[in-house]
Structures are given as C-alpha cells and as structure tokens.
Design a protein around this motif. Structure first.
Motif, short mmCIF file in Angstrom:
data_model
loop_
_atom_site.label_atom_id
_atom_site.label_comp_id
_atom_site.label_asym_id
_atom_site.label_seq_id
_atom_site.Cartn_x
_atom_site.Cartn_y
_atom_site.Cartn_z
N PHE C 48 0.82 -1.22 0.00
CA PHE C 48 0.00 0.00 0.00
C PHE C 48 0.85 1.26 0.00
O PHE C 48 0.34 2.33 -0.32
CB PHE C 48 -1.01 -0.01 1.17
CG PHE C 48 -0.44 -0.47 2.49
CD1 PHE C 48 0.26 0.40 3.31
CD2 PHE C 48 -0.61 -1.78 2.90
CE1 PHE C 48 0.78 -0.03 4.52
CE2 PHE C 48 -0.09 -2.23 4.12
CZ PHE C 48 0.60 -1.34 4.94
N GLY C 125 -2.28 2.48 -1.54
CA GLY C 125 -3.25 1.40 -1.38
C GLY C 125 -2.91 0.21 -2.25
O GLY C 125 -2.18 0.33 -3.24
N ALA C 130 -9.48 -1.61 0.00
CA ALA C 130 -9.76 -1.94 1.40
C ALA C 130 -11.25 -1.99 1.68
O ALA C 130 -11.68 -1.99 2.83
CB ALA C 130 -9.07 -0.92 2.31
N SER D 174 -7.27 -5.71 11.51
CA SER D 174 -6.99 -5.94 10.09
C SER D 174 -8.26 -5.77 9.24
O SER D 174 -8.23 -5.20 8.16
CB SER D 174 -6.41 -7.34 9.87
OG SER D 174 -7.25 -8.32 10.44
N GLU D 175 -9.38 -6.29 9.75
CA GLU D 175 -10.61 -6.22 8.97
C GLU D 175 -11.79 -6.02 9.91
O GLU D 175 -11.71 -6.32 11.11
CB GLU D 175 -10.81 -7.49 8.13
CG GLU D 175 -9.54 -7.89 7.36
CD GLU D 175 -9.78 -8.61 6.05
OE1 GLU D 175 -10.89 -8.53 5.49
OE2 GLU D 175 -8.83 -9.24 5.57
N SER D 270 0.08 -9.21 7.67
CA SER D 270 -0.45 -7.92 8.14
C SER D 270 0.68 -7.06 8.70
O SER D 270 1.70 -7.58 9.13
CB SER D 270 -1.50 -8.16 9.23
OG SER D 270 -0.87 -8.73 10.38
N PRO D 275 -4.11 -0.38 6.18
CA PRO D 275 -5.45 0.17 6.33
C PRO D 275 -6.42 -0.95 6.69
O PRO D 275 -6.35 -2.04 6.11
CB PRO D 275 -5.77 0.74 4.94
CG PRO D 275 -4.86 0.04 4.01
CD PRO D 275 -3.63 -0.35 4.79
N THR D 276 -7.26 -0.70 7.67
CA THR D 276 -8.26 -1.72 8.04
C THR D 276 -9.20 -1.94 6.85
O THR D 276 -9.70 -1.00 6.25
CB THR D 276 -9.06 -1.26 9.26
OG1 THR D 276 -8.16 -1.16 10.37
CG2 THR D 276 -10.15 -2.27 9.61
N ILE D 277 -9.40 -3.20 6.52
CA ILE D 277 -10.29 -3.56 5.41
C ILE D 277 -11.72 -3.62 5.95
O ILE D 277 -11.97 -4.19 7.00
CB ILE D 277 -9.88 -4.92 4.82
CG1 ILE D 277 -8.51 -4.79 4.15
CG2 ILE D 277 -10.94 -5.44 3.85
CD1 ILE D 277 -7.83 -6.10 3.87
#
Lengths: 304, 304, 304, 304
Positions: C48, C125, C130, D174-175, D270, D275-277
């Motif tokens: 990213f 990204g 995301a 992470s998500e 990770s 960026p959090t998905i």
C-alpha cells in the motif's frame, strides 16, 4: 481390436536385494506382494495386478525386462505374428516362470532390451478397493505413487525402434527430439494409452535403462517426494522441475543399485490424432529441463 | 481396430448468444474459432481441432448434441453397422452442415440424447504449437481449461445406455451407483480413453444435460477458477470439493443460460481391465461429494 | 514501544534503466509508481505504500540502500540514538530527497551497506483496495508477487552486524550457520516481524548484495514463476527447490543488471521466543538447498 | 517494549475426555504432552511450548479460557495495569495451577470470555528440533497442523472489545464487518503478530466460542485435511473454500463435543500500518465464504 493396455511391469536388476526392498517399500512406498528365487515382487497402492516391479538380485544393475499387458489372450497371438513379421524372434514364456504370471510372449527390441507381452497375471486389487472406496489409503507410506508410469531406455537406432512400436504394437509418437536439420532422431516418446508417454527412448548405448518412473498426483506430491528423499538421504540426480517434453513435473534420483527412478506428475492427455511435437536439438535443454534449459552430465551419462 | 478417441464436441443450446460467447471466452477462457448461422464455435487452448464447443441460440437451454471422434474414416461405417444392429437408427450428416466438420453418423441414445460420431474436422493446432512448445500460453485468460473433458447426462434406462456404450462403442464402465441391493443402476461412468470418465449418466429425465466439464490441471487451478467465478459473479452450484467417484477435484457453476459447467482436475488413470467401482446408494453422498457426504437439492434438480 | 515494521524499500543499481523497468514490470509484475532523476519507483500489487523498489541507473549493479519502516515518527529519534550509541554515525535525509518519501535516518551497517529508517512515505493502497476486496487482482501480470520480502547481504563481520540488529533495532535471530565447532558465524537470519526472515547475512565481501526476494503465495506460484522466467528467457541461478533454512520454497534468477532476485513462498511463522535454529557448516548444503544438499559455485560467487 | 507474542493456548471444555483426546491426537494430529486433574495438555508438532490446547472434561462444551503469551515477565505487570485502567478486574493465577505453567494475569473480556496473559510455560521444542532440522517430521499424523492459529469468539459489544484489544493490548484491526451505513460493528479481526488475525469477534451471544483454528501450510493441506475428516467421519460445517476476509483457505468441522475447529492456510502478512479492510453487511457472504457468497445457518448458529 488388439490393444496394449499399459506398461505392466519392469524387472530391475539390483545388487543387494534386502537394501533394495527396503528402499522400494519404505522410501518409494510400494507393497511387497511375493518372493520367488532371487526376486521380490512389488506393487503400488493404486495398482490392482499382482506386481508391477520385480527386483532381481544380480551382480550388475539395469533392466532385466519390461512387459506390456494386452487386453485379451488373443492379442498375444496377434502381436506375436506382427512381431515376427517385423523380423524379431519371439518365444513363449510359460506360466509361472515368474510368480503369479501367465504365459508371455518374449522378444528383443531393436535397441536390445528384453520385452514381453502378457495378458494373465494375478489380481490383488487396489489398497482402497472397489466398493465405496476412499480416494487414497490412510496407511500409505513414503512417496506412495499410484503406479509404475513409464520407462526411458537408451538405444542406437531410434528410428527402427520407433517404427517397431508404431507399426507392430500400435503405439503413437507424442514427441520427438531431432537434430536441427530434422535428419536424425535423438529422442522418441511413445504412447498406447492417453498418457504423454508410456515408453521413451533417447540416443545412447543399446540395452540400457535411463530411468523407471512412478506416477504421483501433483506438483505438491513431487515436492513432498523430494523432501522425503532428503530425509532418507537418497541421492538426487535432478531436483524438482518441469519437463518441456510432456510438460510433466519431475524429480530423478537413484535406487541403492544406481538405477535411476523418477517421480512424475502431470503431463497432458495424449490422443492418437495429436500432432507429434518436435524438439530440435538446439532446444533440447528446455525440452528436458524446462527451467534450467541445459542438460547435466549426470543425466546424460548415468545409465544402468 | 476401431476406436472412439474422445468426446470431441458438445453443442449447447443458449438463450443469449452474445452473453454466452462473452462468458465462454472471458470467464471460461475458450477461443472463438468461427460462426455460422445461429452458432458460435469455440475451442480450448490445448485442443488442436477446430472446435469442441458449439453454442447455438435457441429458446431453451440444454444439449443439442454430443459427438465422439473416431480414429479413422472406416470406423464410421464400422460403428454405424453396430449401432444399427443394436436397434438404433442412424443417419449420415453431410460435410459442412456445421462449420469445419466432415461427415458424421447421427443416432439417438437410449436416453434420448442426440449423438454423433465423426472423424473429419478442421485442424487449428494448440496455442503453444508443436515445435519446441512452452507448457502453457502466456496469453491464456479466465479459467483457461485444457479441453472439454466429459458430459454428465440424465436418463431413465441406465442399464440399456450403459450396454449400448460398452457393446456398441467399446466403452468400459469405471464406476457405477446402484441401489443397496445392487438391483437398480442409478449412475454409470463410462470411458473409452484412460480418463476416469468420458461420459456419464445418472438416473433422471431423458434427454437432459446435467453438466459439461472442462479439464484443468490441479486443485490449485480448480481453486483459482472458483476465485475467478466469484470475481465475475457467476452463480455456483458446488464450491471446491473432491468427488469420491473418479477422485477428481471439482467445482460446478452455471452458464448464462443455466447450463451447468464443471471445472475438473485429477481423477485416476483408467484401464480397460480395471474392476468397475461400485457405489451403493447409501454412500452416494460421499460418492458425489466426498467431503460434504450428502447431495444437495440443486445438484439433483437443476437440469437443462 | 518502538518497532521496525518491515523492510520497506530497496534501491537497486541497474545498468540499463528501461530494460530494468521492463523486466520488473512485465516479468516480475511490479507497477511503476513514479520517476525522479535517474530513478524509477515501483510497488507490488499487495503493497500500500508508494514504492518498495527503486531502480537507479548507475554504472555498477548492486544495492544502493535498504530501508526499514518504523511504526511512528518518534521511533526515528529513538533508533537514531541507539544507533549512535552502538557507534554508527547517523545523518538525517530530508523529505523528498527521493520521490514521495519523508525524512529518513541514514547510517552504514557494520557490513558496509547503506541503510535507512523512515516512517513517512506516500500511500497508494493495494490493487484490491480496502472495501470488500477481491483476494487478488484480475489484472496481475508476470510473477505478481505480494510484496518485497527480504534481502540477503554479504559481509565479513557477521557477529557484529547481528549484534547491531538485535541490540539496536530489536531484531531476533531465527537461524544461523556456524562452523562445526560453533566458533564462527557464517550466516545470520534476522526478523522483526513474524516472518522467518526480514534480512539475512552470509559471510562474504562487505557491502554486497546476494539477492532481493519477492513473496509469492505457494509452491504452485513459485513453479509458475519459474515457467514464466523460462518463457521470458530470464537466466536462472537456482530452479525450484526448498530451503532447509526457513523451510521456504524458492527460485533464484538474475535481473538484466545481474542483481539476483528470489521468488519465495512459505517459511514458518517466527516468534520472538523461538529458539534460534543452528546449521553447522557440514550441513550447509541441506540448509541452503534442502533437496540438492550441496552449494553451487554460482550461488556462492555471483554478488552485486 | 511490551508485546503480546501470540495466542499461546486455548482451553476447551469437552464432554468425553478420552474420545476428545483420540480426536485431537489421531485426526488433528496433536501430541499429548501431559495430564493433570480432568485436563489433557497437547501441542502441535511445530510448537515449542509445553502446550497450546488444554482439553478439560466438563458437562458443557465451549471455551474455558484463552491466553496470550507476552514477551517478558515485566510485560505482565505492564498489561495488568492497563487492563485495570480500562476497567477490567485482574487476578493473578499462581504458577502450576495448571501443568507446566507459570504465573498468569486473569481477566474477563468485555464479551465475557475468560482471558489470561502469561510469560512462563514449559519448553519442549518442536518435533524437528533446532539443529539442522528437517522441514517437517516424518512421523506426523492426521492433519498435523503447525500450530494453534486463532480463535473466533462471539459477543454483543464488539466496539468495546475491539477498543480493549487495541488500546490495552496493542492489537491492530486488520478487517471489520459493518452495517452498510457503517454505524454498527458486526465483526472485528485483530492481530498483534503479522498474521491476518490472531483473534476475531463476530456479533452474537457473549462468552461463546465460534471456532478454534489450526494452521496448515497450503491449499493442498487444507484439502488433504478435508479428505482425512471424511475418512474419519468427522462432521463438516464448511467444506474447502476461501475466505474473502483474510483471503485464507479453510475448512470447518466439529470436535466430538461440538466445538468447531478450523484448518486454515494462507492469509496475508499484516502490518501495523495496514489500512483496516471494511466489509459491508451486504457483502458479508463473500467476506466469509468467497465462493458460495452466502452464509449458512449452521455457520451462524452453532456455537459452544
């Protein structure tokens, strides 16, 4: 409608019978199915006939004979006549000369290899059976190939031996290696099933074995086989790679007598009407070893 | 020595020709090789004949015909006679009735499906060629199967259609599903190559298609195909799993007309002398879906 | 709680910029994200940050610098002080000295390599985004690695450089190669993430690069990468095999300037409390190439 | 520099201890490392600590506690203070309350689950050792995972428990799954290593276990695990597929007490700055089951 069904068995000469049996059962993962005289009989878990490999104690490694299973007893007489017409001498080998075997037709290939055709052989069934079977046996050990797959033999006159297999035994040629001018045949890959090869020849001394190959399922299994060989300290000839010829995924290694083995996966489905694929000598590197793109001396020279 | 070489082509009825062509070229990754009338002709990258799939615009999905390629022109007459002897009517379809096709023998299977035998068809060659070929084409798109692999059809009288393929067309039966008492035949898997099946039947309405299958190389490719189908929002019937029957790795999904497709990898090497594997109805779950171990309603009911 | 997050970028010296960009975009499958002066900036599809690889035209191949990304801006000052305390000179490199980069702390490793720490870098990204992302991008080309994975550098004093990374940068040592008596350190594998290595050193001349590695998903992808390299006629150093060290699956090959690249899959999950694995020099063959079990001259000698 | 190194152990409540031990050793392939009271302790072959799974006989299935291993003894006091500051009560559990364990800090998560932090635990080493190790143990049985990987728990207030893990235990997210308007948090995936998740929560009743996951190497191993489960007639919840979330390859199945297990491979690396998905509820189908693209009732409802 005579047909050669498959390369049904190979008899390998080995120097130390017990060491060889240990290797072929523990590392390769074949099952011992019987003994007779100086020979031990083995099969792979997915084979249903009594044996596909015979190990015979002698004082020189190599291939004692290879044999193709025909579809019916009548096919024996049919091929016998065609072999004689080609100019090869045939003899009948009587039942039970070897363990669990019926009568066979013996002849010598134009490359000097002892070859047989047979129909009758004892039936043992696969390890998973034929009633609601599991896809593979929990108790499988070692490389655990499905079956004997093919042999690569060496010989001087590849045109004649190719003609023999095509004209007499109804094989087809899937691939061939030629000099750049196309004049000379340096390699010949032959099939009577729908596999990319059932038997192959490369230019070299007559009557010699380059390798006997066992079939595994996938690249993953080729790699697992390579790991196992390292754990058991088996000498490698060729570490995991792809063949240009047949597209198969492969490793080569040596049994305790120096006979080369292959674990082979993949390869295309061949058909009788497929155009023969030609590799010219200048591309033989990628033909044999698609990644390395050059031959190694050991691969060319180590023969038994 | 007459022989059926392979399931050479399938003609599928589709509702929207352009949408279907887009799906079969972009998602499945076949190549369009020609158009004629309401039909579009396609082949997979590893096939050398002019086409293996014909999409024909009609107002009802399903299979218009399937056709087997025989080894020689003489085989046509040989099989024609045997088909007639079995009691099926044959008709000759003249050359170029469809694009790039030679003469064919047409007949209707005991299950009501239109079937043909042929020998002549245009030759295009594979995408990688026959001279020092790479193992796969860089330009491959979508699922990129090697070839059309097999069809599963439904019919009422599986014993008769099985007998037809064995007695008339020299197929063998690799596997069968029976009632627990063995009396009734619920599924029949047939081969004339060394693949685990070239054609199969399950109990159901006559003249219907269960699925047409395309061959990919490995579990990895089945999974990649499944990913692609999700990216393209293609409806799934069955997500990645193994078959007990054939041992193959598989996914099922639907083309834009509702015809079921399969991406299939693996499966054993069959031989004419292999014992037919029997699945009893109580184990049909693991026979079809080895992991889930039960049938789904959609898999049983969606037919075209 | 300062932490080195990852090997964030490597700057490679290349001889022909356009040929190198073509190789790293078409064959490796990176994306060009910018140009500045004699440098081209690239990233992998799953990264990213703005870039992980900088190609800079010079007249000698090699590694211009490697840089680690730290978790916060404050970490820069923290590590700067620790580096100075260890006895290395640091200098601040101001923002935008290179494209899209914030301020960095520069220092020279005990092995003579130029190294930087940084926190700020442009954000682009990943290719899949995301928000409800697909697992991989349809448009991926070439080997299409997920990311830059690690570098292997050579140097004379491996004990000191190992101590530097452990004491100053809070790395741990996952594996090491020693002489049989344990006296001398011949190889040192270091991590600050949970990967089997983020950076490694083997005994050799100071300030040299052995290889820069890119991460792919699986053995299948390593093999596919090897096929691609043959299609593009990229020279191999090592064809597909497994490392004993890290257990990873690997191939090595050369970029157009002779810088060695690796495509690497697998490797275990490391933890700070894992016992360091020791390979003794007599087993260095299987440590490096688990199948072949011996080193090759090219692998030892080709450095840039 | 306090750090949570990993999810070090999970204690599962089981109904029949011997049946459970048989399942976790023979089918999963863990090794029994000790017994104490009503509990049996087990580890995976690639784990070096004394145990990662405790099976405790009770009359209701579920998760008795989960515990994270911290890097140093001092970290215990550090986190203890932060946990108290967050408003959770902590208690010290003395050494040897369970087998081979040092002192632990106990607290109850905002979702009602019993959780511990610990540093000390007996060391056994992996099955392959730390001196010139083979990549995997020849004697491995069953699914043979490398290690306990993660747990998925259910709870009502996912925002608070997420905040707890981020603020107190330095995890990252992470998500996440949210309602389409982004207002409500329906799923939260958390990591303190570089794996795609070390712990996750989905909306549901407090204090319940959705599943405990074991890590295998590859899609091939997930599929082999699925085959094994069918051979051993273990009930499946989910047959082989891919997760959109984490991208991992997966199967779900049930232990003899109804606790759900997962065999999990893949997943991305990770990093703290990723960026959090976000998955929106309308895409939750492909988020959980990337191929099927819809949730199943059993997956949502079966909790212990």
């Amino acid at each position: 409608m005579a047909r050669i069904m498959r390369l049904g068995r190979v008899e390998l000469n080995v120097l130390d019978l017990e060491k060889s049996v240990e290797y072929y059962t523990k590392v390769i993962g074949l099952e011992e199915t019987g003994r007779m005289g100086n020979s031990v009989y083995l099969k792979a878990w997915d084979e249903f006939d009594h044996h596909s490999l015979i190990l015979t104690k002698t004082n020189r490694a190599g291939i004692a004979h290879l044999a193709f299973k025909v579809e019916t007893l009548d096919d024996l007489a049919y091929y016998e006549r065609k072999i004689e017409e080609f100019g090869c001498t045939t003899t009948r080998i009587s039942s039970n000369t070897r363990l669990a075997e019926g009568e066979a037709v013996h002849f010598i290939l134009p490359t000097g290899h002892h070859c047989e055709l047979y129909h009758e052989v004892g039936f043992l069934g696969t390890s998973v059976g034929a009633l609601n079977p599991h896809p593979w046996p929990l108790e499988a050990k070692g490389i655990a190939p499905h079956r004997l797959d093919h042999c690569l033999l060496t010989g001087d006159d590849l045109k004649t031996v190719t003609r023999f297999f095509i004209e007499v035994l109804n094989f087809r040629q899937s691939e061939r290696i030629t000099t750049v001018d196309g004049e000379e045949l340096l390699g010949s890959f032959l099939f009577s099933t729908n596999k990319a090869h059932d038997l192959a020849f490369v230019k070299g001394p007559d009557a010699k074995l380059h390798h006997a190959a066992f079939a595994v399922d996938s690249l993953h299994d080729v790699f697992k086989a390579a790991d196992l060989l390292s754990m058991y300290e088996v000498p490698f000839d060729v570490t995991p790679t792809r063949h240009g010829i047949t597209r198969g995924q492969t490793i080569y290694f040596f049994d305790p007598s120096g006979n080369r083995n292959e674990a082979f996966a993949g390869g295309y489905i061949s058909y009788p009407d497929m155009p023969t694929i030609t590799w010219t000598e200048d591309k033989i590197g990628q033909g044999i070893f698609y990644h390395r793109r050059e031959l190694s001396e050991s691969f060319m020279k180590a023969l038994t």
